[in-house]
Design a protein around this motif. Structure first.
Motif, PDB file in Angstrom:
ATOM      1  N   GLN A 116       0.804  -1.224   0.000  1.00  0.00           N
ATOM      2  CA  GLN A 116       0.000   0.000   0.000  1.00  0.00           C
ATOM      3  C   GLN A 116       0.837   1.273   0.000  1.00  0.00           C
ATOM      4  OE1 GLN A 116      -3.324   0.391   2.687  1.00  0.00           O
ATOM      5  NE2 GLN A 116      -3.726  -1.811   2.673  1.00  0.00           N
ATOM      6  N   SER A 117       2.098   1.178   0.397  1.00  0.00           N
ATOM      7  CA  SER A 117       2.930   2.383   0.454  1.00  0.00           C
ATOM      8  C   SER A 117       4.366   2.057   0.077  1.00  0.00           C
ATOM      9  CB  SER A 117       2.830   3.061   1.822  1.00  0.00           C
ATOM     10  OG  SER A 117       3.248   2.182   2.845  1.00  0.00           O
ATOM     11  N   GLN A 118       5.175   1.721   1.058  1.00  0.00           N
ATOM     12  CA  GLN A 118       6.568   1.362   0.776  1.00  0.00           C
ATOM     13  C   GLN A 118       7.142   0.509   1.892  1.00  0.00           C
ATOM     14  OE1 GLN A 118       8.683   5.060   0.456  1.00  0.00           O
ATOM     15  NE2 GLN A 118       8.280   5.663   2.538  1.00  0.00           N
ATOM     16  N   THR A 119       8.196  -0.210   1.562  1.00  0.00           N
ATOM     17  CA  THR A 119       8.914  -1.031   2.532  1.00  0.00           C
ATOM     18  C   THR A 119       9.722  -0.109   3.449  1.00  0.00           C
ATOM     19  OG1 THR A 119       9.112  -2.811   0.922  1.00  0.00           O
ATOM     20  CG2 THR A 119      10.671  -2.849   2.751  1.00  0.00           C
ATOM     21  N   PRO A 120       9.821  -0.449   4.726  1.00  0.00           N
ATOM     22  CA  PRO A 120      10.667   0.375   5.606  1.00  0.00           C
ATOM     23  C   PRO A 120      12.106   0.407   5.079  1.00  0.00           C
ATOM     24  CG  PRO A 120       9.432  -1.230   6.893  1.00  0.00           C
ATOM     25  CD  PRO A 120       9.219  -1.567   5.458  1.00  0.00           C
ATOM     26  N   ARG A 121      12.671   1.586   5.047  1.00  0.00           N
ATOM     27  CA  ARG A 121      14.066   1.728   4.602  1.00  0.00           C
ATOM     28  C   ARG A 121      15.024   1.761   5.787  1.00  0.00           C
ATOM     29  NH1 ARG A 121      11.724   5.583   0.511  1.00  0.00           N
ATOM     30  NH2 ARG A 121      11.580   4.290  -1.350  1.00  0.00           N
ATOM     31  N   TRP A 122      14.457   1.912   6.985  1.00  0.00           N
ATOM     32  CA  TRP A 122      15.255   1.966   8.206  1.00  0.00           C
ATOM     33  C   TRP A 122      14.304   1.814   9.381  1.00  0.00           C
ATOM     34  CZ3 TRP A 122      20.063   0.921   8.713  1.00  0.00           C
ATOM     35  CH2 TRP A 122      20.763   1.259   9.870  1.00  0.00           C
ATOM     36  N   ASN A 123      14.844   1.748  10.568  1.00  0.00           N
ATOM     37  CA  ASN A 123      14.056   1.667  11.790  1.00  0.00           C
ATOM     38  C   ASN A 123      13.214   2.936  11.975  1.00  0.00           C
ATOM     39  OD1 ASN A 123      15.430  -0.784  12.598  1.00  0.00           O
ATOM     40  ND2 ASN A 123      17.187   0.524  13.023  1.00  0.00           N
ATOM     41  N   PHE A 124      12.105   2.774  12.634  1.00  0.00           N
ATOM     42  CA  PHE A 124      11.194   3.859  12.979  1.00  0.00           C
ATOM     43  C   PHE A 124      10.518   4.508  11.772  1.00  0.00           C
ATOM     44  CE2 PHE A 124      13.362   3.088  16.881  1.00  0.00           C
ATOM     45  CZ  PHE A 124      12.381   3.267  17.839  1.00  0.00           C
ATOM     46  N   SER A 125      10.265   3.683  10.743  1.00  0.00           N
ATOM     47  CA  SER A 125       9.370   4.117   9.669  1.00  0.00           C
ATOM     48  C   SER A 125       7.963   4.084  10.249  1.00  0.00           C
ATOM     49  CB  SER A 125       9.462   3.172   8.464  1.00  0.00           C
ATOM     50  OG  SER A 125      10.751   3.212   7.905  1.00  0.00           O
ATOM     51  N   LYS A 126       7.151   5.056   9.866  1.00  0.00           N
ATOM     52  CA  LYS A 126       5.820   5.188  10.458  1.00  0.00           C
ATOM     53  C   LYS A 126       4.750   5.108   9.378  1.00  0.00           C
ATOM     54  CE  LYS A 126       8.295   8.166  13.442  1.00  0.00           C
ATOM     55  NZ  LYS A 126       9.483   7.977  12.606  1.00  0.00           N
ATOM     56  N   TYR A 127       3.684   4.364   9.682  1.00  0.00           N
ATOM     57  CA  TYR A 127       2.553   4.195   8.771  1.00  0.00           C
ATOM     58  C   TYR A 127       1.289   4.591   9.507  1.00  0.00           C
ATOM     59  CZ  TYR A 127       5.967   1.332   6.333  1.00  0.00           C
ATOM     60  OH  TYR A 127       7.102   0.900   5.694  1.00  0.00           O
ATOM     61  N   VAL A 128       0.536   5.504   8.916  1.00  0.00           N
ATOM     62  CA  VAL A 128      -0.739   5.918   9.494  1.00  0.00           C
ATOM     63  C   VAL A 128      -1.837   5.229   8.692  1.00  0.00           C
ATOM     64  CG1 VAL A 128      -2.245   7.860  10.073  1.00  0.00           C
ATOM     65  CG2 VAL A 128       0.246   8.136  10.192  1.00  0.00           C
ATOM     66  N   ILE A 129      -2.698   4.509   9.399  1.00  0.00           N
ATOM     67  CA  ILE A 129      -3.731   3.676   8.779  1.00  0.00           C
ATOM     68  C   ILE A 129      -5.097   4.161   9.250  1.00  0.00           C
ATOM     69  CG2 ILE A 129      -4.592   1.301   8.635  1.00  0.00           C
ATOM     70  CD1 ILE A 129      -1.447   0.749   9.462  1.00  0.00           C
ATOM     71  N   THR A 151      11.198  11.473  10.450  1.00  0.00           N
ATOM     72  CA  THR A 151       9.986  12.201  10.828  1.00  0.00           C
ATOM     73  C   THR A 151       9.677  11.893  12.282  1.00  0.00           C
ATOM     74  OG1 THR A 151       9.123  12.034   8.583  1.00  0.00           O
ATOM     75  CG2 THR A 151       7.550  12.574  10.318  1.00  0.00           C
ATOM     76  N   THR A 152       9.650  12.927  13.096  1.00  0.00           N
ATOM     77  CA  THR A 152       9.387  12.730  14.519  1.00  0.00           C
ATOM     78  C   THR A 152       7.884  12.573  14.762  1.00  0.00           C
ATOM     79  OG1 THR A 152       9.294  15.109  14.901  1.00  0.00           O
ATOM     80  CG2 THR A 152      11.445  14.032  15.219  1.00  0.00           C
TER      81      THR A 152
END
Length: 185
Positions: free
Chosen positions: A139-152, A166-167
């Motif tokens: 639906q969006s993208q694979t995490p490229r690093w730790n602490f990738s955030k997805y709002v659902i 992004t904090t």
């Protein structure tokens, strides 16, 4: 005697139909389970999060972004009464997670006071990724690093994804969270 057999068969068939209907109502993103961190309990993603706005984050205990746990907890506390859920999914895909779930739990619960749901360590990238992260990537993208955030949103669709940098208090992330919260109305 035949009547009881018939009734038992009817109950089994009805149960199967109800289970099928529930699976059909559950968004693809939330079909599956994860083991809860520091618990014997499994998290049924559909039962826990269907119909609710959700932020999913792949975490790591020894990453430069690990202090974001504090901001994620503040985000959860700010919006939980409006229905927001947060799910942290520790991963060692980027080689920065603790060697044991006990140590991961200490970082989350003791060091940062996390109260939102955390799973045990999972793979979040590539062919070994858990189904949740495969669907997030679709639906969006694979995490490229730790602490990738997805709002659902409440319908189980990714409304926004954000990189590690992004904090949790970033205005764009907060706006996405508020859109997701509005989706349950």
């Amino acid at each position: 005697m035949r009547m009881w057999r018939f009734l038992r068969l009817l109950v089994v068939l009805l149960s199967a139909c109800v289970a099928q209907a529930q699976a059909a109502e559950c968004p693809a993103l939330l079909q599956g389970e994860l083991q809860k961190l520091r618990s014997e309990e499994r998290i049924d993603l559909c039962a826990a999060f269907a119909g609710k706005p959700l932020v999913v984050v792949n975490t790591a205990s020894f990453c430069g972004f690990t202090p974001q746990f504090k901001g994620l907890e503040a985000l959860y506390q700010r919006y939980k009464d409006q229905g927001l859920q947060v799910l942290g999914v520790p991963s060692d895909d980027f080689r920065q997670e603790a060697d044991s779930n006990e140590e991961t739990a200490k970082v989350c619960y003791v060091n940062y006071g996390v109260t939102f749901v955390m799973s045990e360590t999972q793979s979040v990238t590539g062919h070994d990724a858990v189904p949740l992260f495969k669907e997030l990537a679709a639906q969006s993208q694979t995490p490229r690093w730790n602490f990738s955030k997805y709002v659902i949103d409440a319908q189980g669709k990714v409304v926004a994804s954000f990189p590690s940098s992004t904090t949790p208090d970033d205005p764009a992330l907060l706006a996405a969270v508020e859109r997701a919260i509005a989706s349950q109305r």
